[in-house]
Each structure stands twice: as structure tokens, then as C-alpha cells.
Design a protein around this motif. Structure first.
Motif, PDB file in Angstrom:
ATOM      1  N   ARG A 150       0.910  -1.098  -0.022  1.00  0.00           N
ATOM      2  CA  ARG A 150       0.105  -0.030  -0.129  1.00  0.00           C
ATOM      3  C   ARG A 150       0.928   1.460   0.045  1.00  0.00           C
ATOM      4  N   PRO A 151       0.939   1.839  -1.093  1.00  0.00           N
ATOM      5  CA  PRO A 151       1.809   3.105  -1.364  1.00  0.00           C
ATOM      6  C   PRO A 151       1.387   4.172  -0.360  1.00  0.00           C
ATOM      7  N   ALA A 152       2.287   4.981   0.106  1.00  0.00           N
ATOM      8  CA  ALA A 152       2.190   6.282   0.728  1.00  0.00           C
ATOM      9  C   ALA A 152       1.590   7.236  -0.209  1.00  0.00           C
ATOM     10  N   GLN A 153       0.513   8.023  -0.083  1.00  0.00           N
ATOM     11  CA  GLN A 153       0.031   8.997  -1.010  1.00  0.00           C
ATOM     12  C   GLN A 153       1.041  10.308  -0.940  1.00  0.00           C
ATOM     13  N   GLU A 154       1.623  10.592  -2.209  1.00  0.00           N
ATOM     14  CA  GLU A 154       2.321  11.777  -2.258  1.00  0.00           C
ATOM     15  C   GLU A 154       1.936  12.626  -3.516  1.00  0.00           C
ATOM     16  N   GLY A 155       1.758  13.867  -3.169  1.00  0.00           N
ATOM     17  CA  GLY A 155       1.652  15.150  -3.977  1.00  0.00           C
ATOM     18  C   GLY A 155      -0.006  14.968  -4.583  1.00  0.00           C
ATOM     19  N   ALA A 156      -0.197  15.561  -5.755  1.00  0.00           N
ATOM     20  CA  ALA A 156      -1.563  15.801  -6.398  1.00  0.00           C
ATOM     21  C   ALA A 156      -2.051  14.557  -7.014  1.00  0.00           C
TER      22      ALA A 156
END
Length: 179
Positions: free
Chosen positions: A53-59
């Protein structure tokens, strides 16, 4: 102030349900693919094949679960909007730099392996051709059924369950020699 419990947002139970579904999908696939030990710990934490589960980064959203070469958009909702979810998964796959995006929708009261995995017809065809299979063989081997809604092919999709998707994922990985 928002209280959290085990990483889930107690103030938003729908978000907590969604997060739990993402974790269930990740854990199921890691176990099914033999990437974790009996306690759920990665055998090799640095293996690119680990489902994460990736970390959400940016838009730009990069999807809920990464199962190289797939981005999985996981949904636990009462009224699924599958064509919308599939389009979202494909956009997020582009953002993450992955070739395939699919939607994984929870089926109420059923085991995680019975979750529905939805492919656009375009993605289904690309994966099928990469594996060198004709339509019938591909559909039968991985348990796909078609949902053809009206004349707008953008609303058509192919569906299987998470269990045969695990086999499909393994076969695509063998073919691609992902490192």
C-alpha cells in the motif's frame, strides 16, 4: 482532534472500511504469492514483487495497492460504480508508472478471495496478448465474465475474482521477469 485506532480514522468509519479492504487485499495477495511467512512478515522486504500500500504523495493519486505490474484501486462501497472505478485505476496506474490499472471491489459478507477484480476491455486485451492467449483460453483460465453495458464500449468491463487474479498476477510476473 481526530482519534485513530490501528491507523484507521475513527471519525470516518467509511474511510476505515476502505483502508481495511486495501489491507485485506494486500495481505491476501502477499500470502497467496508466498511473499510472506506464516506471521505475515515479508520473506524479503526489498523484493519488488511484494504487494504494498503506497504512501500517497502530491496531487497525483498512485492507487491503493501496488502489485507490480498492476495498480489496484480498492473499493468497499454499497453501490459500486465499476466503470468509474476502472477508469480511476487506469489513471492512477499512469501516475504510478505501471502498465495496468484494475478495480478490486469487496463483495459484502464474502471472503477476500471472492472480491471482484474488474478490468477495462482494453487492459484485459493488453494482458491477454502479453500472455499470448486467445480470448476464450484467457477467460476460462482466469474465470473472467463480461459486463457489456449498452453500446458505449467505455462502460464495458471484464470481471474475475481475487483468487484467480492472484494466479494471473503470478503468470504475468513470470512473463515480464520483473526485477
Amino acid at each position: 482532534m481526530v482519534l485513530t485506532f490501528g491507523g484507521a480514522d475513527v471519525a470516518n468509519p467509511n474511510k476505515a472500511k476502505g483502508t481495511q479492504w486495501e489491507s485485506d487485499v494486500r495481505n491476501y495477495l502477499n500470502a497467496e504469492l508466498g511473499l510472506v511467512d506464516e506471521y505475515g512478515k515479508f520473506l524479503d522486504p526489498f523484493d519488488a514483487h511484494n504487494v504494498r500500500r503506497p504512501a500517497q504523495e502530491g496531487a497525483a493519486d498512485v492507487g491503493d495497492v501496488h502489485a507490480v505490474p498492476f495498480v489496484l484501486e480498492c473499493k468497499n462501497v454499497k453501490r459500486p460504480s465499476v466503470p468509474t472505478f476502472v477508469r480511476q485505476a487506469e489513471v492512477e496506474a499512469v501516475h504510478a508508472g505501471f502498465p495496468y490499472g484494475v478495480a478490486v471491489v469487496k463483495v459484502p459478507r464474502l471472503n477476500v478471495r471472492r472480491g471482484k477484480v474488474h478490468f477495462s476491455v482494453r487492459t484485459w486485451t493488453r494482458v491477454r496478448l502479453a500472455l499470448g492467449m486467445d480470448s476464450r483460453e484467457f477467460a476460462e483460465r482466469y474465470g473472467f465474465t463480461a459486463s457489456l453495458r449498452g453500446l458505449n464500449t467505455g462502460r464495458w468491463y471484464m470481471t474475475t475474482e481475487l483468487e484467480p487474479f492472484g494466479s494471473l498476477l503470478e503468470d504475468v510476473r513470470k512473463l515480464r521477469h520483473i526485477q
